[in-house]
Design a protein around this motif. Structure first.
Motif, PDB file in Angstrom:
ATOM      1  N   MET A   1      40.928  26.115  38.103  1.00 36.26           N
ATOM      2  CA  MET A   1      40.890  27.050  36.980  1.00 36.26           C
ATOM      3  C   MET A   1      39.516  27.708  36.918  1.00 36.26           C
ATOM      4  SD  MET A   1      41.114  26.327  32.898  1.00 36.26           S
ATOM      5  CE  MET A   1      42.611  25.381  33.060  1.00 36.26           C
ATOM      6  N   ASN A   2      39.523  29.026  36.765  1.00 34.92           N
ATOM      7  CA  ASN A   2      38.284  29.765  36.608  1.00 34.92           C
ATOM      8  C   ASN A   2      38.331  30.524  35.284  1.00 34.92           C
ATOM      9  OD1 ASN A   2      37.080  29.123  39.154  1.00 34.92           O
ATOM     10  ND2 ASN A   2      38.534  30.525  40.126  1.00 34.92           N
ATOM     11  N   ILE A   3      37.218  30.479  34.554  1.00 35.24           N
ATOM     12  CA  ILE A   3      37.122  31.251  33.323  1.00 35.24           C
ATOM     13  C   ILE A   3      35.737  31.860  33.253  1.00 35.24           C
ATOM     14  CG2 ILE A   3      36.482  29.209  31.965  1.00 35.24           C
ATOM     15  CD1 ILE A   3      37.943  30.527  29.570  1.00 35.24           C
ATOM     16  N   SER A   4      35.666  33.134  32.935  1.00 34.65           N
ATOM     17  CA  SER A   4      34.385  33.836  32.884  1.00 34.65           C
ATOM     18  C   SER A   4      34.478  34.944  31.854  1.00 34.65           C
ATOM     19  CB  SER A   4      34.039  34.417  34.261  1.00 34.65           C
ATOM     20  OG  SER A   4      35.043  35.350  34.661  1.00 34.65           O
ATOM     21  N   HIS A   5      33.335  35.525  31.534  1.00 33.60           N
ATOM     22  CA  HIS A   5      33.372  36.655  30.608  1.00 33.60           C
ATOM     23  C   HIS A   5      32.313  37.684  30.986  1.00 33.60           C
ATOM     24  CE1 HIS A   5      29.860  34.781  28.668  1.00 33.60           C
ATOM     25  NE2 HIS A   5      29.663  35.948  28.051  1.00 33.60           N
ATOM     26  N   GLN A   6      32.543  38.887  30.518  1.00 36.34           N
ATOM     27  CA  GLN A   6      31.627  39.993  30.728  1.00 36.34           C
ATOM     28  C   GLN A   6      31.395  40.681  29.388  1.00 36.34           C
ATOM     29  OE1 GLN A   6      33.236  43.076  33.191  1.00 36.34           O
ATOM     30  NE2 GLN A   6      31.285  44.162  33.418  1.00 36.34           N
ATOM     31  N   LYS A   7      30.122  40.910  29.040  1.00 38.39           N
ATOM     32  CA  LYS A   7      29.808  41.583  27.778  1.00 38.39           C
ATOM     33  C   LYS A   7      29.732  43.083  27.996  1.00 38.39           C
ATOM     34  CE  LYS A   7      27.137  37.864  25.565  1.00 38.39           C
ATOM     35  NZ  LYS A   7      25.825  37.493  24.976  1.00 38.39           N
ATOM     36  N   ILE A   8      30.472  43.815  27.193  1.00 33.11           N
ATOM     37  CA  ILE A   8      30.410  45.281  27.199  1.00 33.11           C
ATOM     38  C   ILE A   8      30.234  45.704  25.751  1.00 33.11           C
ATOM     39  CG2 ILE A   8      31.581  47.428  27.764  1.00 33.11           C
ATOM     40  CD1 ILE A   8      33.131  45.903  29.891  1.00 33.11           C
ATOM     41  N   ASP A   9      29.019  46.191  25.429  1.00 35.81           N
ATOM     42  CA  ASP A   9      28.659  46.490  24.044  1.00 35.81           C
ATOM     43  C   ASP A   9      28.865  45.219  23.209  1.00 35.81           C
ATOM     44  OD1 ASP A   9      27.963  49.121  24.639  1.00 35.81           O
ATOM     45  OD2 ASP A   9      30.020  49.818  24.410  1.00 35.81           O
ATOM     46  N   ILE A  11      31.724  43.606  22.800  1.00 38.85           N
ATOM     47  CA  ILE A  11      33.002  43.025  23.207  1.00 38.85           C
ATOM     48  C   ILE A  11      32.760  42.075  24.373  1.00 38.85           C
ATOM     49  CG2 ILE A  11      35.248  43.510  24.277  1.00 38.85           C
ATOM     50  CD1 ILE A  11      35.296  44.427  21.484  1.00 38.85           C
ATOM     51  N   ALA A  12      33.374  40.900  24.318  1.00 38.79           N
ATOM     52  CA  ALA A  12      33.381  39.997  25.468  1.00 38.79           C
ATOM     53  C   ALA A  12      34.757  40.068  26.108  1.00 38.79           C
ATOM     54  CB  ALA A  12      33.070  38.568  25.032  1.00 38.79           C
ATOM     55  N   LYS A  13      34.793  40.433  27.364  1.00 33.03           N
ATOM     56  CA  LYS A  13      36.053  40.467  28.111  1.00 33.03           C
ATOM     57  C   LYS A  13      36.165  39.155  28.873  1.00 33.03           C
ATOM     58  CE  LYS A  13      36.313  45.499  28.470  1.00 33.03           C
ATOM     59  NZ  LYS A  13      37.546  45.639  27.694  1.00 33.03           N
ATOM     60  N   ILE A  14      37.114  38.335  28.456  1.00 35.16           N
ATOM     61  CA  ILE A  14      37.270  36.991  29.016  1.00 35.16           C
ATOM     62  C   ILE A  14      38.416  36.990  30.017  1.00 35.16           C
ATOM     63  CG2 ILE A  14      37.771  34.574  28.486  1.00 35.16           C
ATOM     64  CD1 ILE A  14      36.603  35.042  25.706  1.00 35.16           C
ATOM     65  N   ILE A  74      39.921  28.687  26.206  1.00 34.72           N
ATOM     66  CA  ILE A  74      39.110  29.785  25.684  1.00 34.72           C
ATOM     67  C   ILE A  74      38.258  29.294  24.513  1.00 34.72           C
ATOM     68  CG2 ILE A  74      39.202  31.977  24.437  1.00 34.72           C
ATOM     69  CD1 ILE A  74      41.473  32.841  26.185  1.00 34.72           C
ATOM     70  N   SER A  75      38.845  28.471  23.641  1.00 38.11           N
ATOM     71  CA  SER A  75      38.090  27.930  22.508  1.00 38.11           C
ATOM     72  C   SER A  75      36.907  27.094  22.994  1.00 38.11           C
ATOM     73  CB  SER A  75      39.014  27.090  21.626  1.00 38.11           C
ATOM     74  OG  SER A  75      38.304  26.537  20.551  1.00 38.11           O
ATOM     75  N   ALA A  76      37.150  26.229  23.995  1.00 40.66           N
ATOM     76  CA  ALA A  76      36.076  25.394  24.545  1.00 40.66           C
ATOM     77  C   ALA A  76      35.019  26.258  25.238  1.00 40.66           C
ATOM     78  CB  ALA A  76      36.658  24.381  25.535  1.00 40.66           C
ATOM     79  N   TYR A  77      35.465  27.308  25.901  1.00 43.26           N
ATOM     80  CA  TYR A  77      34.540  28.190  26.618  1.00 43.26           C
ATOM     81  C   TYR A  77      33.633  28.934  25.631  1.00 43.26           C
ATOM     82  CZ  TYR A  77      32.891  31.827  29.826  1.00 43.26           C
ATOM     83  OH  TYR A  77      32.108  32.670  30.578  1.00 43.26           O
ATOM     84  N   ASN A 111      43.681  38.285  30.823  1.00 39.66           N
ATOM     85  CA  ASN A 111      42.472  38.955  30.334  1.00 39.66           C
ATOM     86  C   ASN A 111      42.538  39.088  28.816  1.00 39.66           C
ATOM     87  OD1 ASN A 111      41.068  39.802  32.914  1.00 39.66           O
ATOM     88  ND2 ASN A 111      43.130  40.633  33.240  1.00 39.66           N
ATOM     89  N   TYR A 112      41.479  38.681  28.159  1.00 35.31           N
ATOM     90  CA  TYR A 112      41.402  38.741  26.697  1.00 35.31           C
ATOM     91  C   TYR A 112      40.129  39.483  26.274  1.00 35.31           C
ATOM     92  CZ  TYR A 112      45.155  35.315  26.360  1.00 35.31           C
ATOM     93  OH  TYR A 112      46.369  34.683  26.443  1.00 35.31           O
ATOM     94  N   GLU A 113      40.169  39.966  25.062  1.00 34.21           N
ATOM     95  CA  GLU A 113      38.982  40.575  24.473  1.00 34.21           C
ATOM     96  C   GLU A 113      38.658  39.865  23.163  1.00 34.21           C
ATOM     97  OE1 GLU A 113      39.368  45.200  26.037  1.00 34.21           O
ATOM     98  OE2 GLU A 113      39.878  44.699  23.965  1.00 34.21           O
ATOM     99  N   ILE A 114      37.364  39.743  22.895  1.00 35.23           N
ATOM    100  CA  ILE A 114      36.929  39.146  21.635  1.00 35.23           C
ATOM    101  C   ILE A 114      35.699  39.895  21.144  1.00 35.23           C
ATOM    102  CG2 ILE A 114      35.501  37.403  22.801  1.00 35.23           C
ATOM    103  CD1 ILE A 114      37.420  36.839  19.545  1.00 35.23           C
TER     104      ILE A 114
END
Length: 443
Positions: A1-9, A11-14, A74-77, A111-114
Protein backbone atom coordinates in the motif's frame (compact mmCIF):
# COMPACT_ATOMS: atom_id res chain seq x y z
CA UNK A 1 0.00 0.00 0.00
CA UNK A 2 1.25 3.45 -0.92
CA UNK A 3 -0.20 6.71 0.33
CA UNK A 4 1.13 10.18 -0.41
CA UNK A 5 -0.05 13.74 -0.79
CA UNK A 6 0.75 16.86 -2.74
CA UNK A 7 -0.01 20.40 -1.55
CA UNK A 8 -1.50 22.78 -4.11
CA UNK A 9 -2.38 26.13 -2.54
CA UNK A 10 -4.61 25.23 0.43
CA UNK A 11 -5.56 21.80 -0.90
CA UNK A 12 -3.89 18.48 -0.16
CA UNK A 13 -4.33 15.96 -2.95
CA UNK A 14 -4.06 12.53 -1.34
CA UNK A 15 -3.33 9.44 -3.44
CA UNK A 16 -3.74 5.93 -2.04
CA UNK A 17 -2.83 2.73 -3.93
CA UNK A 18 -4.18 -0.65 -2.81
CA UNK A 19 -2.91 -3.97 -4.16
CA UNK A 20 -4.78 -7.29 -3.57
CA UNK A 21 -2.41 -8.22 -0.76
CA UNK A 22 -3.35 -4.99 1.02
CA UNK A 23 -7.07 -5.64 1.21
CA UNK A 24 -7.70 -9.38 0.75
CA UNK A 25 -6.74 -10.42 4.32
CA UNK A 26 -9.36 -8.02 5.72
CA UNK A 27 -11.92 -9.13 3.12
CA UNK A 28 -11.29 -12.83 3.88
CA UNK A 29 -11.76 -12.19 7.60
CA UNK A 30 -14.99 -10.25 7.00
CA UNK A 31 -16.33 -13.09 4.82
CA UNK A 32 -15.53 -15.71 7.51
CA UNK A 33 -17.15 -13.56 10.20
CA UNK A 34 -20.25 -13.19 8.03
CA UNK A 35 -20.39 -16.96 7.45
CA UNK A 36 -20.43 -17.59 11.21
CA UNK A 37 -23.35 -15.21 11.76
CA UNK A 38 -25.36 -15.75 8.57
CA UNK A 39 -28.83 -17.30 8.65
CA UNK A 40 -29.64 -18.46 5.13
CA UNK A 41 -32.24 -20.95 3.81
CA UNK A 42 -30.75 -24.44 3.42
CA UNK A 43 -27.98 -23.95 5.95
CA UNK A 44 -27.82 -24.37 9.69
CA UNK A 45 -27.05 -21.15 11.62
CA UNK A 46 -23.30 -20.58 11.68
CA UNK A 47 -22.63 -23.34 9.14
CA UNK A 48 -22.83 -21.34 5.89
CA UNK A 49 -19.65 -22.05 3.84
CA UNK A 50 -17.37 -19.02 3.38
CA UNK A 51 -17.27 -19.84 -0.34
CA UNK A 52 -21.04 -19.36 -0.54
CA UNK A 53 -20.80 -16.00 1.23
CA UNK A 54 -17.99 -14.96 -1.17
CA UNK A 55 -20.08 -15.88 -4.24
CA UNK A 56 -23.27 -14.25 -2.92
CA UNK A 57 -22.07 -11.18 -1.03
CA UNK A 58 -18.37 -10.98 -1.92
CA UNK A 59 -18.41 -7.79 -3.99
CA UNK A 60 -20.46 -5.91 -1.42
CA UNK A 61 -18.11 -7.02 1.38
CA UNK A 62 -15.10 -6.12 -0.76
CA UNK A 63 -16.54 -2.64 -1.39
CA UNK A 64 -17.26 -2.07 2.32
CA UNK A 65 -13.85 -3.28 3.47
CA UNK A 66 -11.98 -1.14 0.96
CA UNK A 67 -13.96 1.92 2.05
CA UNK A 68 -13.23 1.15 5.71
CA UNK A 69 -9.53 0.57 4.95
CA UNK A 70 -9.24 3.82 2.98
CA UNK A 71 -10.90 5.85 5.74
CA UNK A 72 -8.63 4.34 8.40
CA UNK A 73 -5.46 4.85 6.37
CA UNK A 74 -6.25 8.41 5.34
CA UNK A 75 -7.14 9.35 8.93
CA UNK A 76 -3.88 7.82 10.22
CA UNK A 77 -1.92 9.50 7.42
CA UNK A 78 -3.36 12.94 8.23
CA UNK A 79 -2.36 12.47 11.88
CA UNK A 80 1.09 11.19 10.97
CA UNK A 81 1.76 14.07 8.55
CA UNK A 82 0.31 16.58 11.06
CA UNK A 83 -1.98 18.08 8.45
CA UNK A 84 -4.37 20.69 9.86
CA UNK A 85 -7.38 19.91 7.73
CA UNK A 86 -10.67 21.62 6.98
CA UNK A 87 -13.71 19.41 6.57
CA UNK A 88 -13.32 15.80 5.51
CA UNK A 89 -11.58 14.17 2.53
CA UNK A 90 -13.68 14.19 -0.63
CA UNK A 91 -13.12 12.05 -3.74
CA UNK A 92 -11.29 14.14 -6.34
CA UNK A 93 -13.43 15.35 -9.21
CA UNK A 94 -13.67 12.68 -11.92
CA UNK A 95 -12.92 9.91 -9.43
CA UNK A 96 -16.40 8.47 -9.91
CA UNK A 97 -15.45 7.64 -13.53
CA UNK A 98 -12.82 5.09 -12.47
CA UNK A 99 -13.74 1.53 -13.55
CA UNK A 100 -12.83 -1.60 -11.53
CA UNK A 101 -13.80 -5.28 -11.84
CA UNK A 102 -14.19 -5.79 -8.07
CA UNK A 103 -12.94 -9.36 -8.52
CA UNK A 104 -10.48 -9.49 -5.58
CA UNK A 105 -7.56 -8.98 -8.01
CA UNK A 106 -7.82 -5.27 -8.79
CA UNK A 107 -5.16 -2.72 -7.97
CA UNK A 108 -7.05 0.32 -6.80
CA UNK A 109 -5.86 3.90 -7.20
CA UNK A 110 -7.93 6.44 -5.30
CA UNK A 111 -7.52 10.21 -5.25
CA UNK A 112 -8.95 12.49 -2.57
CA UNK A 113 -8.85 16.17 -1.80
CA UNK A 114 -8.83 17.80 1.61
CA UNK A 115 -8.76 21.48 2.56
CA UNK A 116 -5.78 22.70 4.58
CA UNK A 117 -5.92 25.41 7.24
CA UNK A 118 -3.93 28.48 6.16
CA UNK A 119 -0.68 29.45 7.85
CA UNK A 120 -0.51 32.66 9.90
CA UNK A 121 1.06 34.20 12.98
CA UNK A 122 -1.10 34.60 16.08
CA UNK A 123 -1.40 38.40 16.42
CA UNK A 124 -1.95 38.62 20.19
CA UNK A 125 1.16 39.68 22.14
CA UNK A 126 2.30 42.38 24.56
CA UNK A 127 2.11 45.03 21.82
CA UNK A 128 -1.65 44.49 21.39
CA UNK A 129 -3.58 47.03 23.50
CA UNK A 130 -7.21 46.88 24.69
CA UNK A 131 -9.52 48.71 27.11
CA UNK A 132 -11.36 46.95 29.94
CA UNK A 133 -14.30 49.11 31.04
CA UNK A 134 -15.26 49.37 34.71
CA UNK A 135 -18.96 50.09 34.19
CA UNK A 136 -20.80 52.04 36.88
CA UNK A 137 -24.56 52.20 37.35
CA UNK A 138 -25.70 55.73 36.51
CA UNK A 139 -28.76 57.15 38.29
CA UNK A 140 -31.21 56.41 35.46
CA UNK A 141 -30.10 52.76 35.12
CA UNK A 142 -30.23 52.22 38.87
CA UNK A 143 -33.68 53.84 39.12
CA UNK A 144 -34.99 51.63 36.30
CA UNK A 145 -33.69 48.47 38.00
CA UNK A 146 -35.26 49.46 41.33
CA UNK A 147 -38.54 50.23 39.58
CA UNK A 148 -38.55 46.80 37.89
CA UNK A 149 -37.88 45.06 41.22
CA UNK A 150 -40.70 46.96 42.93
CA UNK A 151 -43.07 46.14 40.07
CA UNK A 152 -42.06 42.45 40.22
CA UNK A 153 -43.25 42.29 43.83
CA UNK A 154 -46.08 44.80 43.44
CA UNK A 155 -49.81 44.15 43.44
CA UNK A 156 -52.51 44.63 40.80
CA UNK A 157 -55.23 47.22 41.51
CA UNK A 158 -58.27 48.45 39.59
CA UNK A 159 -58.43 52.25 39.90
CA UNK A 160 -61.40 54.24 38.66
CA UNK A 161 -59.41 56.63 36.45
CA UNK A 162 -56.60 55.61 34.06
CA UNK A 163 -53.04 56.92 34.25
CA UNK A 164 -50.05 56.58 31.97
CA UNK A 165 -48.61 53.04 32.16
CA UNK A 166 -51.93 51.35 33.04
CA UNK A 167 -53.25 48.28 31.22
CA UNK A 168 -56.73 48.84 29.81
CA UNK A 169 -59.05 45.88 29.43
CA UNK A 170 -61.06 47.25 26.53
CA UNK A 171 -63.04 46.53 23.38
CA UNK A 172 -61.48 47.65 20.11
CA UNK A 173 -64.04 48.05 17.31
CA UNK A 174 -63.02 48.87 13.75
CA UNK A 175 -64.74 51.98 12.36
CA UNK A 176 -66.61 50.19 9.55
CA UNK A 177 -69.62 47.94 9.20
CA UNK A 178 -68.75 44.29 9.85
CA UNK A 179 -65.24 45.27 10.90
CA UNK A 180 -62.96 43.70 13.51
CA UNK A 181 -64.18 43.76 17.10
CA UNK A 182 -61.95 42.42 19.85
CA UNK A 183 -62.00 42.64 23.66
CA UNK A 184 -58.44 42.46 24.90
CA UNK A 185 -55.78 43.95 27.16
CA UNK A 186 -54.07 47.09 25.89
CA UNK A 187 -50.77 48.12 27.47
CA UNK A 188 -50.53 51.89 27.29
CA UNK A 189 -46.76 51.85 27.85
CA UNK A 190 -46.13 50.33 24.39
CA UNK A 191 -48.09 53.00 22.51
CA UNK A 192 -45.70 54.92 20.28
CA UNK A 193 -47.74 58.03 19.43
CA UNK A 194 -47.57 60.59 22.27
CA UNK A 195 -50.94 62.15 21.38
CA UNK A 196 -52.74 58.79 21.41
CA UNK A 197 -51.04 57.82 24.67
CA UNK A 198 -52.24 61.07 26.27
CA UNK A 199 -55.82 60.43 25.05
CA UNK A 200 -55.91 57.21 27.12
CA UNK A 201 -55.16 59.04 30.38
CA UNK A 202 -58.14 60.05 32.54
CA UNK A 203 -60.56 57.44 31.19
CA UNK A 204 -63.13 55.64 33.31
CA UNK A 205 -65.08 52.42 32.84
CA UNK A 206 -67.34 52.57 29.73
CA UNK A 207 -65.54 55.66 28.37
CA UNK A 208 -64.75 55.52 24.66
CA UNK A 209 -62.09 57.14 22.48
CA UNK A 210 -61.18 56.73 18.82
CA UNK A 211 -57.56 55.91 17.98
CA UNK A 212 -55.52 55.12 14.86
CA UNK A 213 -54.14 51.68 15.72
CA UNK A 214 -51.40 51.80 13.06
CA UNK A 215 -50.00 54.95 14.68
CA UNK A 216 -50.44 53.54 18.18
CA UNK A 217 -48.80 50.11 17.85
CA UNK A 218 -46.03 48.31 16.04
CA UNK A 219 -47.27 45.66 13.63
CA UNK A 220 -46.38 42.68 15.86
CA UNK A 221 -48.12 44.23 18.89
CA UNK A 222 -51.18 45.18 16.83
CA UNK A 223 -51.50 41.64 15.43
CA UNK A 224 -51.36 40.21 18.96
CA UNK A 225 -53.88 42.69 20.34
CA UNK A 226 -56.42 42.12 17.54
CA UNK A 227 -55.78 38.38 17.24
CA UNK A 228 -54.83 38.56 13.54
CA UNK A 229 -51.69 37.81 11.54
CA UNK A 230 -48.94 40.38 11.10
CA UNK A 231 -49.68 40.47 7.37
CA UNK A 232 -53.34 41.25 8.10
CA UNK A 233 -52.30 43.93 10.60
CA UNK A 234 -49.96 45.48 8.04
CA UNK A 235 -52.72 45.60 5.41
CA UNK A 236 -55.64 46.91 7.48
CA UNK A 237 -57.88 48.96 5.16
CA UNK A 238 -59.39 50.97 8.05
CA UNK A 239 -57.06 51.85 10.93
CA UNK A 240 -59.48 53.93 13.03
CA UNK A 241 -60.85 51.92 15.98
CA UNK A 242 -63.14 52.84 18.85
CA UNK A 243 -61.60 51.82 22.19
CA UNK A 244 -64.16 51.29 25.00
CA UNK A 245 -62.82 50.73 28.52
CA UNK A 246 -64.14 47.68 30.39
CA UNK A 247 -61.70 47.75 33.30
CA UNK A 248 -58.48 49.51 34.37
CA UNK A 249 -55.55 47.47 35.68
CA UNK A 250 -52.61 49.07 37.42
CA UNK A 251 -49.55 47.40 38.87
CA UNK A 252 -48.72 49.22 42.06
CA UNK A 253 -45.03 49.14 42.96
CA UNK A 254 -44.10 47.38 46.20
CA UNK A 255 -43.38 49.68 49.13
CA UNK A 256 -39.77 50.01 50.25
CA UNK A 257 -40.28 48.31 53.62
CA UNK A 258 -38.84 45.39 55.56
CA UNK A 259 -41.28 42.90 54.08
CA UNK A 260 -40.10 43.82 50.57
CA UNK A 261 -36.39 43.77 51.54
CA UNK A 262 -36.74 40.30 53.08
CA UNK A 263 -38.29 38.97 49.87
CA UNK A 264 -35.18 39.97 47.96
CA UNK A 265 -32.42 39.28 50.46
CA UNK A 266 -31.76 37.16 53.52
CA UNK A 267 -34.02 38.18 56.43
CA UNK A 268 -32.64 41.23 58.21
CA UNK A 269 -29.68 41.65 55.83
CA UNK A 270 -31.14 44.89 54.46
CA UNK A 271 -33.08 47.21 56.74
CA UNK A 272 -32.91 50.67 55.12
CA UNK A 273 -33.51 52.21 51.70
CA UNK A 274 -29.84 53.21 51.58
CA UNK A 275 -28.72 49.60 52.14
CA UNK A 276 -31.27 48.42 49.57
CA UNK A 277 -30.01 50.88 46.94
CA UNK A 278 -26.39 49.90 47.65
CA UNK A 279 -27.25 46.20 47.29
CA UNK A 280 -29.04 46.74 44.00
CA UNK A 281 -26.16 48.87 42.74
CA UNK A 282 -23.74 46.07 43.63
CA UNK A 283 -25.92 43.50 41.85
CA UNK A 284 -26.25 45.68 38.73
CA UNK A 285 -22.51 46.41 38.56
CA UNK A 286 -21.70 42.71 38.94
CA UNK A 287 -23.85 42.10 35.89
CA UNK A 288 -22.00 44.94 34.15
CA UNK A 289 -18.72 43.03 34.66
CA UNK A 290 -20.08 40.38 32.31
CA UNK A 291 -21.08 43.11 29.86
CA UNK A 292 -17.59 44.60 30.08
CA UNK A 293 -15.96 41.21 29.51
CA UNK A 294 -18.19 40.64 26.48
CA UNK A 295 -17.14 44.02 25.06
CA UNK A 296 -13.47 43.13 25.57
CA UNK A 297 -14.01 39.74 23.93
CA UNK A 298 -15.70 41.40 20.97
CA UNK A 299 -12.83 43.88 20.65
CA UNK A 300 -10.28 41.04 20.73
CA UNK A 301 -12.30 39.12 18.14
CA UNK A 302 -12.40 42.14 15.82
CA UNK A 303 -8.67 42.73 16.32
CA UNK A 304 -7.79 39.11 15.56
CA UNK A 305 -10.06 38.92 12.52
CA UNK A 306 -8.57 42.13 11.10
CA UNK A 307 -4.96 41.13 11.73
CA UNK A 308 -5.19 37.60 10.34
CA UNK A 309 -5.40 37.92 6.56
CA UNK A 310 -5.76 34.45 5.04
CA UNK A 311 -7.26 32.68 2.07
CA UNK A 312 -9.36 29.54 2.29
CA UNK A 313 -9.93 26.79 -0.29
CA UNK A 314 -13.41 28.15 -0.97
CA UNK A 315 -14.44 25.85 -3.82
CA UNK A 316 -13.45 22.77 -1.80
CA UNK A 317 -15.33 24.04 1.25
CA UNK A 318 -18.47 24.64 -0.80
CA UNK A 319 -18.22 21.09 -2.19
CA UNK A 320 -17.74 19.77 1.36
CA UNK A 321 -20.74 21.73 2.68
CA UNK A 322 -22.89 20.32 -0.11
CA UNK A 323 -21.61 16.77 0.42
CA UNK A 324 -22.30 16.86 4.17
CA UNK A 325 -25.57 18.82 3.91
CA UNK A 326 -27.29 17.46 0.78
CA UNK A 327 -30.50 19.39 1.52
CA UNK A 328 -28.71 22.73 1.24
CA UNK A 329 -29.28 24.53 -2.05
CA UNK A 330 -26.50 26.31 -3.94
CA UNK A 331 -28.20 29.60 -3.11
CA UNK A 332 -28.30 28.80 0.62
CA UNK A 333 -24.61 27.89 0.59
CA UNK A 334 -23.69 31.12 -1.18
CA UNK A 335 -25.84 33.28 1.12
CA UNK A 336 -24.33 31.82 4.30
CA UNK A 337 -20.78 31.31 3.05
CA UNK A 338 -19.26 34.60 4.29
CA UNK A 339 -20.52 33.92 7.85
CA UNK A 340 -19.28 30.34 7.59
CA UNK A 341 -15.77 31.54 6.65
CA UNK A 342 -15.73 34.08 9.51
CA UNK A 343 -16.70 31.39 12.03
CA UNK A 344 -14.12 29.02 10.56
CA UNK A 345 -11.41 31.67 10.69
CA UNK A 346 -11.99 32.47 14.37
CA UNK A 347 -12.23 28.76 15.24
CA UNK A 348 -8.80 28.20 13.68
CA UNK A 349 -7.36 31.19 15.58
CA UNK A 350 -8.76 29.81 18.86
CA UNK A 351 -7.49 26.29 18.13
CA UNK A 352 -4.00 27.58 17.31
CA UNK A 353 -3.90 29.50 20.60
CA UNK A 354 -5.03 26.39 22.52
CA UNK A 355 -2.52 24.10 20.78
CA UNK A 356 0.43 26.51 20.93
CA UNK A 357 -0.04 27.10 24.65
CA UNK A 358 -1.15 23.61 25.74
CA UNK A 359 -4.45 24.90 27.10
CA UNK A 360 -6.64 22.08 28.40
CA UNK A 361 -10.42 22.00 28.66
CA UNK A 362 -11.55 19.73 31.49
CA UNK A 363 -14.95 18.14 32.00
CA UNK A 364 -15.15 19.59 35.52
CA UNK A 365 -14.87 23.08 34.02
CA UNK A 366 -17.84 22.38 31.75
CA UNK A 367 -19.86 21.14 34.74
CA UNK A 368 -18.90 24.23 36.76
CA UNK A 369 -20.02 26.52 33.95
CA UNK A 370 -23.34 24.66 33.70
CA UNK A 371 -23.84 25.13 37.46
CA UNK A 372 -22.94 28.82 37.18
CA UNK A 373 -25.50 29.36 34.42
CA UNK A 374 -28.19 27.48 36.35
CA UNK A 375 -27.45 29.43 39.56
CA UNK A 376 -27.70 32.76 37.71
CA UNK A 377 -31.02 31.75 36.20
CA UNK A 378 -32.45 30.75 39.58
CA UNK A 379 -31.29 34.01 41.20
CA UNK A 380 -32.73 36.05 38.36
CA UNK A 381 -36.22 34.98 39.37
CA UNK A 382 -35.71 34.83 43.13
CA UNK A 383 -32.93 36.76 44.89
CA UNK A 384 -33.58 34.96 48.13
CA UNK A 385 -33.44 31.37 46.87
CA UNK A 386 -30.16 29.54 47.47
CA UNK A 387 -29.99 26.18 45.65
CA UNK A 388 -27.87 23.51 47.34
CA UNK A 389 -24.71 22.14 45.77
CA UNK A 390 -26.48 18.81 45.31
CA UNK A 391 -29.34 20.50 43.43
CA UNK A 392 -26.91 22.40 41.20
CA UNK A 393 -25.01 19.19 40.41
CA UNK A 394 -28.26 17.41 39.54
CA UNK A 395 -29.47 20.25 37.30
CA UNK A 396 -26.05 20.48 35.62
CA UNK A 397 -25.95 16.76 34.81
CA UNK A 398 -29.47 16.97 33.38
CA UNK A 399 -28.40 19.91 31.20
CA UNK A 400 -25.25 18.14 29.99
CA UNK A 401 -27.21 15.01 29.06
CA UNK A 402 -28.48 17.05 26.11
CA UNK A 403 -25.72 16.72 23.50
CA UNK A 404 -26.46 20.08 21.91
CA UNK A 405 -26.34 21.88 25.27
CA UNK A 406 -23.17 20.01 26.26
CA UNK A 407 -21.43 21.03 23.00
CA UNK A 408 -22.53 24.65 23.48
CA UNK A 409 -21.12 24.74 27.02
CA UNK A 410 -17.89 23.05 25.89
CA UNK A 411 -17.42 25.72 23.22
CA UNK A 412 -18.15 28.41 25.80
CA UNK A 413 -15.52 27.02 28.18
CA UNK A 414 -13.09 26.89 25.26
CA UNK A 415 -13.82 30.53 24.41
CA UNK A 416 -13.41 31.58 28.06
CA UNK A 417 -10.12 29.66 28.30
CA UNK A 418 -8.77 31.48 25.25
CA UNK A 419 -10.09 34.82 26.55
CA UNK A 420 -8.37 34.36 29.93
CA UNK A 421 -5.12 33.46 28.20
CA UNK A 422 -5.28 36.50 25.91
CA UNK A 423 -6.02 38.85 28.82
CA UNK A 424 -2.79 37.74 30.48
CA UNK A 425 -0.71 38.24 27.33
CA UNK A 426 -1.86 41.59 25.95
CA UNK A 427 -1.89 45.08 27.43
CA UNK A 428 -5.17 45.90 29.22
CA UNK A 429 -6.02 49.48 30.16
CA UNK A 430 -8.79 49.97 32.74
CA UNK A 431 -11.29 52.81 32.27
CA UNK A 432 -14.23 53.73 34.53
CA UNK A 433 -17.41 54.66 32.66
CA UNK A 434 -21.12 55.17 33.39
CA UNK A 435 -23.46 52.63 31.81
CA UNK A 436 -25.27 55.22 29.69
CA UNK A 437 -21.92 56.37 28.25
CA UNK A 438 -20.83 52.76 27.73
CA UNK A 439 -23.94 52.10 25.61
CA UNK A 440 -22.89 54.83 23.20
CA UNK A 441 -19.39 53.39 22.54
CA UNK A 442 -20.27 51.25 19.50
CA UNK A 443 -22.95 53.51 18.03
Amino acid sequence: MNISHQKIDNIAKITINLAPEDYNPAVDKAIKDQAKKAKLPGFRPGMVPASHIRRTFGKAILFDEINRLINEKISAYITEQKLEVLGQPLPAEGEEDAQYNWDFKDTFNFNYEIGLAPEFEIPFDASAEFTQYDIKADEATLAERIKNLRRSYGKMTNPEVSEEGDVLYATLKQDKEGGIEKTTSVRTDIIEDAKIKKSLVGLKKDDSVKIDVKKAFQVADLARILGITEEEAENLDVTKFELTVKNINRLEEAELNQEFFDKLFAAGEVTTEEQFTAKVKEEVENLFKQTSDQKLRNDMYTFGMDKVDVKFPEEFLKRWLKATNPNLTEQEIEEGFADFLNNLKWTIIENRIITANNLEIKYDEVVDLAKERIYAQIKMYNFNEEPTEEQLNQFALQLLSDKEQANRLFEEVKALKVFDYLKSNVKINSQEIDYNKFQELDK
